[in-house]
Motif scaffolding. Structure first.
Motif, PDB file in Angstrom:
ATOM      1  N   LYS A 118       4.692   6.611  -7.083  1.00  0.00           N
ATOM      2  CA  LYS A 118       3.698   5.673  -6.616  1.00  0.00           C
ATOM      3  C   LYS A 118       3.710   4.408  -7.733  1.00  0.00           C
ATOM      4  O   LYS A 118       3.662   3.206  -7.164  1.00  0.00           O
ATOM      5  N   LYS A 119       3.430   4.601  -8.924  1.00  0.00           N
ATOM      6  CA  LYS A 119       3.227   3.337  -9.700  1.00  0.00           C
ATOM      7  C   LYS A 119       4.416   2.603 -10.054  1.00  0.00           C
ATOM      8  O   LYS A 119       4.430   1.351 -10.026  1.00  0.00           O
ATOM      9  N   GLU A 122       4.332   0.551  -6.665  1.00  0.00           N
ATOM     10  CA  GLU A 122       3.045  -0.456  -6.947  1.00  0.00           C
ATOM     11  C   GLU A 122       3.571  -1.561  -7.836  1.00  0.00           C
ATOM     12  O   GLU A 122       3.158  -2.697  -7.718  1.00  0.00           O
ATOM     13  N   GLY A 125       4.912  -4.639  -5.656  1.00  0.00           N
ATOM     14  CA  GLY A 125       3.885  -5.040  -4.785  1.00  0.00           C
ATOM     15  C   GLY A 125       3.622  -4.142  -3.733  1.00  0.00           C
ATOM     16  O   GLY A 125       2.889  -4.728  -2.808  1.00  0.00           O
ATOM     17  N   PHE A 126       3.998  -2.939  -3.862  1.00  0.00           N
ATOM     18  CA  PHE A 126       3.629  -1.971  -2.576  1.00  0.00           C
ATOM     19  C   PHE A 126       2.115  -1.295  -2.767  1.00  0.00           C
ATOM     20  O   PHE A 126       2.018  -1.262  -4.107  1.00  0.00           O
ATOM     21  N   VAL A 127       1.666  -1.171  -1.760  1.00  0.00           N
ATOM     22  CA  VAL A 127       0.197  -0.405  -1.792  1.00  0.00           C
ATOM     23  C   VAL A 127       0.092   0.813  -1.080  1.00  0.00           C
ATOM     24  O   VAL A 127       0.705   0.788   0.286  1.00  0.00           O
ATOM     25  N   LYS A 128      -0.576   1.725  -1.439  1.00  0.00           N
ATOM     26  CA  LYS A 128      -0.783   2.919  -0.729  1.00  0.00           C
ATOM     27  C   LYS A 128      -1.426   2.853   0.632  1.00  0.00           C
ATOM     28  O   LYS A 128      -2.550   2.054   0.685  1.00  0.00           O
ATOM     29  N   ILE A 129      -0.901   3.417   1.578  1.00  0.00           N
ATOM     30  CA  ILE A 129      -1.512   3.520   2.980  1.00  0.00           C
ATOM     31  C   ILE A 129      -1.751   4.846   3.522  1.00  0.00           C
ATOM     32  O   ILE A 129      -0.933   5.636   3.622  1.00  0.00           O
ATOM     33  N   MET A 143       3.695   3.419   1.873  1.00  0.00           N
ATOM     34  CA  MET A 143       3.319   2.262   1.157  1.00  0.00           C
ATOM     35  C   MET A 143       3.842   1.088   1.788  1.00  0.00           C
ATOM     36  O   MET A 143       4.626   0.879   2.330  1.00  0.00           O
ATOM     37  N   ASP A 144       2.882  -0.111   1.654  1.00  0.00           N
ATOM     38  CA  ASP A 144       3.465  -1.317   2.424  1.00  0.00           C
ATOM     39  C   ASP A 144       3.381  -2.450   1.486  1.00  0.00           C
ATOM     40  O   ASP A 144       2.509  -2.495   0.444  1.00  0.00           O
ATOM     41  N   ARG A 145       4.145  -3.413   1.772  1.00  0.00           N
ATOM     42  CA  ARG A 145       4.399  -4.613   0.791  1.00  0.00           C
ATOM     43  C   ARG A 145       4.140  -5.629   1.826  1.00  0.00           C
ATOM     44  O   ARG A 145       5.039  -6.030   2.963  1.00  0.00           O
TER      45      ARG A 145
END
Length: 146
Positions: A118-119, A122, A125-129, A143-145
């Motif tokens: 995950k990190k 991140e 630029g990806f964020v958890k969805i 994860m989306d960016r």
């Protein structure tokens, strides 16, 4: 490291063999996960791979919007175990994101990420969805960016 992007039909048999060998070494053997790697999706994806000393040591496959998720997508992200200390995973992600922009003119990207990375994602630029889910017995997150 030199990164190359090719369609399935452009891959040489030698390149395909090295890619499949690398994916099996990491996803099946190292992660001790029995799953169907040859899923038929290689035909419609583009293959991004990094070469060091004439050997493929980093790889991902990318999809145009609608082929895997609604957004463009990156999958099968892998770096040979003995090459990870050099930061090639970050180079691979940068090359994959650039290839999506170049080949698909897309900025929005969705991935199905292993939770322990995950990190790493991140940092690109990806964020958890949403919530965690199991994919092939391994915890993943969307994860989306962009």
């Amino acid at each position: 490291m030199n990164f190359i992007t090719k369609s399935f039909s452009e891959l040489t048999t030698y390149q395909l063999y090295e890619i499949l060998q690398l994916r099996a070494e990491v996803f099946v053997v190292e992660q001790d996960c029995v799953y169907q790697d040859l899923d038929g999706k290689d035909f419609k994806s583009l293959h991004v791979f990094g070469i060091k000393n004439n050997k493929i040591v980093a790889y991902s496959r990318i999809f145009k919007p609608g082929d895997y998720f609604d957004n463009a997508s990156i999958g099968r992200v892998v770096v040979a175990a003995n090459e990870r200390k050099y930061g090639f995973g970050h180079d691979l992600m940068k090359a994959s994101i650039k290839a999506i922009k170049t080949h698909f003119n897309a900025d929005k990207i969705t991935i199905s990420a292993q939770v322990y990375l995950k990190k790493f994602y991140e940092s690109h630029g990806f964020v958890k969805i949403g919530e965690e889910y199991l994919e092939d017995g391994i915890p993943h997150i969307r994860m989306d960016r962009g």
